[in-house]
Design a protein around this motif. Structure first.
Motif, PDB file in Angstrom:
ATOM      1  N   ILE A 119      58.857  70.974 -21.949  1.00 27.16           N
ATOM      2  CA  ILE A 119      58.387  72.364 -21.956  1.00 27.16           C
ATOM      3  C   ILE A 119      56.864  72.354 -21.911  1.00 27.16           C
ATOM      4  O   ILE A 119      56.220  71.643 -22.684  1.00 27.16           O
ATOM      5  N   ALA A 120      56.307  73.163 -21.023  1.00 24.39           N
ATOM      6  CA  ALA A 120      54.856  73.352 -20.965  1.00 24.39           C
ATOM      7  C   ALA A 120      54.527  74.740 -21.497  1.00 24.39           C
ATOM      8  O   ALA A 120      55.208  75.723 -21.174  1.00 24.39           O
ATOM      9  N   GLU A 171      71.873  75.690 -24.083  1.00 23.03           N
ATOM     10  CA  GLU A 171      72.059  76.925 -23.320  1.00 23.03           C
ATOM     11  C   GLU A 171      70.774  77.741 -23.272  1.00 23.03           C
ATOM     12  O   GLU A 171      70.497  78.438 -22.312  1.00 23.03           O
ATOM     13  N   SER A 172      69.965  77.643 -24.308  1.00 22.29           N
ATOM     14  CA  SER A 172      68.719  78.390 -24.353  1.00 22.29           C
ATOM     15  C   SER A 172      67.635  77.543 -25.017  1.00 22.29           C
ATOM     16  O   SER A 172      67.902  76.800 -25.967  1.00 22.29           O
ATOM     17  N   LEU A 173      66.415  77.672 -24.507  1.00 19.23           N
ATOM     18  CA  LEU A 173      65.267  76.988 -25.084  1.00 19.23           C
ATOM     19  C   LEU A 173      64.526  77.874 -26.075  1.00 19.23           C
ATOM     20  O   LEU A 173      63.492  77.483 -26.614  1.00 19.23           O
ATOM     21  N   GLN A 204      59.990  77.849 -32.425  1.00 16.94           N
ATOM     22  CA  GLN A 204      59.552  76.885 -33.426  1.00 16.94           C
ATOM     23  C   GLN A 204      58.135  76.387 -33.168  1.00 16.94           C
ATOM     24  O   GLN A 204      57.340  76.242 -34.105  1.00 16.94           O
ATOM     25  N   ILE A 205      57.794  76.128 -31.899  1.00 23.98           N
ATOM     26  CA  ILE A 205      56.532  75.455 -31.592  1.00 23.98           C
ATOM     27  C   ILE A 205      55.420  76.392 -31.109  1.00 23.98           C
ATOM     28  O   ILE A 205      54.240  76.035 -31.168  1.00 23.98           O
ATOM     29  N   ALA A 251      59.662  75.389 -18.164  1.00 28.63           N
ATOM     30  CA  ALA A 251      60.460  74.199 -18.438  1.00 28.63           C
ATOM     31  C   ALA A 251      60.648  73.374 -17.174  1.00 28.63           C
ATOM     32  O   ALA A 251      60.615  73.905 -16.054  1.00 28.63           O
ATOM     33  N   GLY A 252      60.844  72.087 -17.345  1.00 25.90           N
ATOM     34  CA  GLY A 252      61.089  71.194 -16.218  1.00 25.90           C
ATOM     35  C   GLY A 252      61.497  69.834 -16.742  1.00 25.90           C
ATOM     36  O   GLY A 252      61.986  69.714 -17.878  1.00 25.90           O
TER      37      GLY A 252
END
Length: 494
Positions: free
Chosen positions: A187-188, A44-46, A52-53, A201-202
């Motif tokens: 994710i970029a 639902e969410s990134l 984290q990253i 995101a893509g």
């Protein structure tokens, strides 16, 4: 006994509602299961992953001293009536000849707690000063830290930097880019257009894209990548780096959903070498090659069009091992060779000095040759003299859309060839012929036909006849131009 079927029918009729309820329940369960799987595939969410990253992602600012200009070049056209006005304006402000400092922005990411940073070579190329800005967070440096260049690789556009920090840095790890599938979420992250830390995101749009280099292996993505994102990481949903954002395809300089990230399996090999040696050390086989097309495969008797066809073997590891022009490399170091691009990458990623087994197709059979690889960076290549189209001479023959002549001393002199050179020279070519369509031109030298040396017109006739007797539809020619060889298959239809 006859009422029995009627009773069974009534019993079946009574069970129908139960069956209906069962199947409806099963269908509802299946729908819920699919929804649960979809929910797992796309969270639902990134935000948790981004949190984290992101501490390992950095902004990179570079600066370069640019020499001052003596006039208003680039401001007004030369000869313009405003030229004197702008020159006087610059002189009044003492800007005419004064050096100035130019800045540029990019992105990168930390790969070790002791401060190694990966970015693109074009981000830091020519820079006098490189500053690293870290993502704001607990334990992260709050000031910009200067970075030193450990090593660069223009071939893959990768650079490795090093910063010295007071405390261990947050870092990310490389993942296996070969496991990335078209359709996987990615994710970029980076510093697009100098706006600061940004996440987009893509999905993986395509794999194994080639742009311009010999070692290209790009992941194409529709995640938004813009200027300033260069050098930033492309993450999978596990938080591993599977690519380094490098380029975009755009008519206007902005993102249109076609971005390219150098695959991590290429990057890790480069980074390991830069970290160990400060430079790349790629394996070198020492052959010139071309792809095997359908007509070339048919002319050689290959079952399918795959592998890499050797066109020339200059002095080097391959020649020392006994590889020959006309060999088709089917396997290198235990891995199948699909085409020339794949072979170049396989060889380049192999350790210098390693003895590898090379399986080749030669004269209708397969052979295994053991080759000890050299280092590509150390390989010396000679540039042969350029060929020029010769004047028309006698003893010519027209065949397969070509007008050919035996190589003699006069032609050797005109073409800048060695006294020992042999073959047939193309003196004219029919521009409507298959030969012209496949790139043959006047001045080309044909040295082999049917993988046999060629020095006379009669020998060419023999090769054509042999190919037809063998049921071949085409004849394989080895053609040299400007010293560079390539194989061309020409049809033999009457």
């Amino acid at each position: 006994m006859k009422p029995q079927p009627i009773a069974r029918a009534r019993h079946a009729e009574a069970l129908r509602p139960v069956h209906r309820v069962f199947w409806m329940g099963l269908l509802a369960f299946a729908v819920l299961l699919v929804q649960a799987i979809a929910a797992q595939a796309r969270p639902e969410s990134l935000a948790p992953l981004a949190e984290q990253i992101s501490p390992a992602v950095v902004n990179i600012t570079t600066s370069t001293v640019v020499e001052g200009r003596t006039g208003p070049q680039g401001i007004v056209p030369e000869g313009s009536p405003f030229e004197d006005f702008f020159r006087e304006f610059q002189d009044r402000n003492n800007d005419g000849n004064r050096p100035r400092r130019s800045s540029a922005l990019g992105s990168g990411f930390v790969i070790s707690e002791d401060g190694y940073v990966v970015t693109n070579n074009h981000v830091i190329e020519g820079a006098d000063e490189i500053l690293i800005e870290f993502f704001p967070g607990e334990g992260q440096p709050t000031e910009r830290l200067p970075a030193e260049v450990v090593g660069t690789d223009p071939n893959t556009d990768i650079a490795l930097l090093k910063v010295e920090a007071d405390n261990p840095l947050r870092f990310v790890s490389f993942g296996d880019s070969d496991t990335a599938r078209v359709g996987d979420w990615v994710i970029a992250m980076g510093n697009p257009l100098g706006q600061g830390f940004s996440v987009s995101a893509g999905i993986v749009s395509a794999r194994n894209r080639a742009l311009s280099g010999s070692y290209d292996d790009y992941i194409q993505t529709d995640a938004a990548i813009n200027r300033g994102n260069s050098g930033g990481p492309l993450f999978n949903m596990s938080g591993d780096v599977i690519g380094v954002n490098t380029a975009i395809l755009s008519p206007n300089g902005g993102s249109i959903g076609i971005g390219f990230s150098m695959a991590s399996n290429v990057v890790t090999s480069v980074v390991d070498q830069l970290r160990q040696f400060g430079e790349t050390r790629r394996g070198w086989l020492g052959v010139r090659i071309q792809d095997v097309t359908d007509d070339v495969a048919e002319a050689m008797g290959l079952e399918r069009a795959s592998g890499a066809l050797i066109t020339d073997v200059p002095d080097g590891p391959a020649k020392d091992a006994g590889l020959l022009a006309g060999d088709v490399i089917l396997s290198f170091d235990g891995r199948d060779v699909s085409d020339t691009r794949g072979l170049v990458r396989q060889v380049g990623n192999t350790e210098v000095g390693k003895a590898v087994r090379v399986v080749v197709f030669r004269e209708g059979n397969t052979q295994t040759v053991r080759v000890t690889l050299g280092r590509r960076e150390d390989a010396e290549r000679e540039v042969p003299a350029a060929m020029t189209a010769p004047e028309a001479i006698e003893n010519e023959k027209s065949v397969l859309g070509l007008t050919l002549s035996v190589l003699n001393d006069e032609l050797r002199s005109q073409l800048g060839l060695a006294d020992s050179a042999e073959g047939l020279v193309v003196t004219e070519i029919d521009e409507t012929s298959e030969a012209f369509e496949k790139g043959l031109r006047a001045g080309d030298l044909i040295t082999e036909a049917g993988q046999q040396k060629l020095s006379t017109l009669a020998a060419l006739d023999d090769r054509i006849e042999e190919a037809r007797d063998a049921g071949r539809k085409s004849l394989l020619l080895l053609v040299r131009r400007d010293g560079d060889p390539r194989f061309v298959a020409l049809g033999l239809e009457e």
